[in-house]
Design an enzyme around this catalytic site. Sequence first.
Site, PDB file in Angstrom:
ATOM      1  N   LYS A 173     -65.622  -1.959 -18.141  1.00 57.08           N
ATOM      2  CA  LYS A 173     -66.145  -2.085 -19.491  1.00 57.08           C
ATOM      3  C   LYS A 173     -67.475  -2.857 -19.407  1.00 57.08           C
ATOM      4  O   LYS A 173     -67.500  -4.084 -19.421  1.00 57.08           O
ATOM      5  CB  LYS A 173     -65.147  -2.819 -20.395  1.00 57.08           C
ATOM      6  CG  LYS A 173     -65.440  -2.675 -21.907  1.00 57.08           C
ATOM      7  CD  LYS A 173     -66.671  -3.431 -22.326  1.00 57.08           C
ATOM      8  CE  LYS A 173     -66.982  -3.305 -23.802  1.00 57.08           C
ATOM      9  NZ  LYS A 173     -68.358  -3.763 -24.110  1.00 57.08           N
ATOM     10  N   GLU A 248     -66.777 -15.745 -15.202  1.00 57.82           N
ATOM     11  CA  GLU A 248     -68.109 -16.337 -14.970  1.00 57.82           C
ATOM     12  C   GLU A 248     -68.810 -16.315 -16.316  1.00 57.82           C
ATOM     13  O   GLU A 248     -69.151 -15.256 -16.831  1.00 57.82           O
ATOM     14  CB  GLU A 248     -68.869 -15.558 -13.904  1.00 57.82           C
ATOM     15  CG  GLU A 248     -70.014 -16.350 -13.300  1.00 57.82           C
ATOM     16  CD  GLU A 248     -71.325 -16.133 -14.024  1.00 57.82           C
ATOM     17  OE1 GLU A 248     -71.621 -16.937 -14.950  1.00 57.82           O
ATOM     18  OE2 GLU A 248     -72.036 -15.185 -13.679  1.00 57.82           O
ATOM     19  N   CYS A 282     -77.682 -16.317 -16.432  1.00 59.79           N
ATOM     20  CA  CYS A 282     -76.775 -17.457 -16.516  1.00 59.79           C
ATOM     21  C   CYS A 282     -77.172 -18.587 -15.593  1.00 59.79           C
ATOM     22  O   CYS A 282     -76.818 -19.741 -15.826  1.00 59.79           O
ATOM     23  CB  CYS A 282     -75.351 -17.000 -16.207  1.00 59.79           C
ATOM     24  SG  CYS A 282     -75.187 -16.181 -14.603  1.00 59.79           S
ATOM     25  N   GLU A 378     -76.707 -23.337 -24.081  1.00 56.84           N
ATOM     26  CA  GLU A 378     -77.337 -22.270 -23.300  1.00 56.84           C
ATOM     27  C   GLU A 378     -78.217 -21.428 -24.216  1.00 56.84           C
ATOM     28  O   GLU A 378     -77.735 -20.842 -25.182  1.00 56.84           O
ATOM     29  CB  GLU A 378     -76.274 -21.407 -22.642  1.00 56.84           C
ATOM     30  CG  GLU A 378     -76.838 -20.353 -21.706  1.00 56.84           C
ATOM     31  CD  GLU A 378     -75.756 -19.559 -20.991  1.00 56.84           C
ATOM     32  OE1 GLU A 378     -76.018 -19.109 -19.859  1.00 56.84           O
ATOM     33  OE2 GLU A 378     -74.659 -19.383 -21.553  1.00 56.84           O
TER      34      GLU A 378
END
Length: 477
Positions: A173, A248, A282, A378
Amino acid sequence: MIEVPQWIDGQDVMGQGEPYNIIDPSTGDVIGILTEAVGEQVESAVSAARNSFENGAWSSAVHSERRAVLRRAAESIRDDGDKLCKLQVSEAGMPPAQVRGHIAATAAWFDYYADFLTRDGGETFRQLEFATTLVEREPIGVCALYTPWNVPLGLSAVKLAPALAAGNSIVLKPSEESPMVTRRLVDLIQEAGLPAGVLNYVNGRGTVTGAALANAADIDMVSFTGGHAGGRFVAEAAARNHVPCILELGGKSATIVFEDADPDASLDGALRSIYGNNGEACLVGARIILQESIANDFIDRFRARAEAMLVGDPRNESVEMGPMISAEHRSRVLGFLESAQADGDQVLFGGPGEGAGYFVRPGAVLVSSVRSRIWREEVFGPIAAITTFRDEAEAVSLGNDSRFGLAGYVWTRDINRALRVSRKIRAGTIVINSAFLRELNAPFGGYKASGIGREGGLHSWNNFTEVKATVINHGRE
């Protein structure tokens, strides 16, 4: 206009859910359409994966057969590099030079795990007087793999290659933001010789397709790379079904620059780390921590270089930064500049870019406090948070001042200091005197809110296999 079908049990299948427009973020134009897979179609994909696993055509295939398929997949990815690059540039907005690096890494993962199969040997123990114990690894079963839009090829390959090498069946996915390039990758792998049903592709919004896959009853493991909200949902669903889950989830990594660092190399590295991949990664060095004695000069040179970067249509090979992935994400990124002003931080540079696309100029903020939003959250965009430190102890304290722990970057000529700092920073990967380097054998993943588990090398192999002990009695009871 491109229409992206699902791939279920060896066949193209049109989604039965809502249509989702595929947007070129450099222009805002619709370039394709994805009709999302609904719950029943996800269940069909999981069922196809289960049937293929149980019939053994792939799960019981000899290692030489699996190696050959992985090797052909790697060759096809390299041969198809130009098409893959065009697709990713058009739907994700990444500069082509960076995308070519992603493509090379994608092929490398398939080659790596083809080679890895030559080392799969198991263990033998003879501690029991009249018995021998054989310890072997076998495929875990049906794997649900979730991959993000920012590095769609590489972050799919780091899951697909070891999962397939181990003999598993898969339901992939990917993100609905970059469906064309991931579907092309699936086609290339399938054409390398996989039996039908081993690799299935379902795509659509996380709340529809992603949720259906997470809640599917016949999944044996989950590997997820993406945002925190999606990761939490997937992990909760996996826990309810007692299914192992690798996560993650992102980071807010520190780039620490000591006064003895090479001034040019550290500047180049800090720029590449925060602004590479449009800042949408990331592991970017989003918090730049400078020793006070070099801070003013470093910031002046950093600003000059950043403001000179060419931002625009990534089809132009000279462009250094393309657009954000969507209008919504662009607004979120720019919102950090607004909140910085509200927090009393000093916005050094950055702001909206020009043109019809979702452009953001590279930016930086000198924070007034580590409580500032831009220091703690973030951004997933090209805005750096900058502060200064007096000594090594303060540098370590600032480096660890985050709920994340994915990566960190240390710039110094003193190798003893580099090792001391590396051992004190709570992050999964510390890179010394480079923007980023990745060893395929090494683990990648994070501490704290950056996730659970590791990928790469033996770690991925263990993620996608179950360990079995067989005890053979060859003497008395």
